[in-house]
Scaffold this motif. Structure first.
Motif, PDB file in Angstrom:
ATOM      1  N   ILE A   1       0.840  -1.205   0.000  1.00 35.81           N
ATOM      2  CA  ILE A   1       0.000   0.000   0.000  1.00 35.81           C
ATOM      3  C   ILE A   1       0.872   1.250   0.000  1.00 35.81           C
ATOM      4  O   ILE A   1       0.614   2.199  -0.746  1.00 35.81           O
ATOM      5  CB  ILE A   1      -0.963  -0.008   1.209  1.00 35.81           C
ATOM      6  N   LEU A   2       1.920   1.235   0.821  1.00 29.48           N
ATOM      7  CA  LEU A   2       2.840   2.373   0.875  1.00 29.48           C
ATOM      8  C   LEU A   2       3.492   2.603  -0.493  1.00 29.48           C
ATOM      9  O   LEU A   2       3.586   3.736  -0.966  1.00 29.48           O
ATOM     10  CB  LEU A   2       3.916   2.142   1.942  1.00 29.48           C
ATOM     11  N   GLY A   3       3.907   1.527  -1.150  1.00 33.80           N
ATOM     12  CA  GLY A   3       4.527   1.636  -2.471  1.00 33.80           C
ATOM     13  C   GLY A   3       3.575   2.201  -3.514  1.00 33.80           C
ATOM     14  O   GLY A   3       3.956   3.064  -4.311  1.00 33.80           O
ATOM     15  N   ALA A   4       2.335   1.736  -3.510  1.00 37.73           N
ATOM     16  CA  ALA A   4       1.334   2.236  -4.465  1.00 37.73           C
ATOM     17  C   ALA A   4       1.044   3.713  -4.223  1.00 37.73           C
ATOM     18  O   ALA A   4       0.943   4.508  -5.165  1.00 37.73           O
ATOM     19  CB  ALA A   4       0.047   1.413  -4.369  1.00 37.73           C
ATOM     20  N   LYS A   5       0.932   4.084  -2.965  1.00 34.80           N
ATOM     21  CA  LYS A   5       0.705   5.481  -2.603  1.00 34.80           C
ATOM     22  C   LYS A   5       1.891   6.341  -3.052  1.00 34.80           C
ATOM     23  O   LYS A   5       1.717   7.431  -3.600  1.00 34.80           O
ATOM     24  CB  LYS A   5       0.510   5.572  -1.087  1.00 34.80           C
TER      25      LYS A   5
END
Length: 120
Positions: free
Chosen positions: A5-9
């Motif tokens: 999720i952090l990477g996509a954000k």
């Protein structure tokens, strides 16, 4: 927040950062047999193959330090496949790393490292 999720954000924010700095986003998450490139962008006659690295902190070093030689070679091979596939031989190219720091408290910060590594 988990790493996916952090990477996509971070990738979404990175694309907006690049656009706000005059880049045209050609592709996001471009995949070929050889690997994936997070963002392919252009500005003028230069195409940038951008690896986005997002971290919540600098506890384990800078995000760019995670782009090791093996990862660089995968990006280079994938970029070469993209250039052949799209017939873009008349452009200048470079390989950039865009670091995104996304602490739990506070705003994201960005550091674009142009020509972070070379093909070959």
């Amino acid at each position: 927040m988990n790493n996916k999720i952090l990477g996509a954000k971070g990738e979404q924010a990175a694309a907006l950062y690049l656009e706000n700095h005059g880049y045209f986003i050609r592709e996001r998450n471009y995949r070929a047999k050889t690997g994936e490139i997070d963002i392919i962008a252009s500005k003028g006659d230069t195409i940038s193959f951008v690896e986005v690295k997002t971290r919540g902190s600098m506890n384990y070093g800078t995000p760019a330090e995670a782009v090791n030689y093996y990862k660089q070679q995968k990006i280079v091979r994938t970029a070469q496949a993209y250039i052949r596939y799209k017939g873009l031989h008349d452009y200048c190219y470079r390989f950039d790393v865009l670091e995104v720091l996304a602490p739990k408290s506070g705003a994201m910060s960005f550091r674009l490292i142009e020509n972070a590594f070379e093909a070959g």
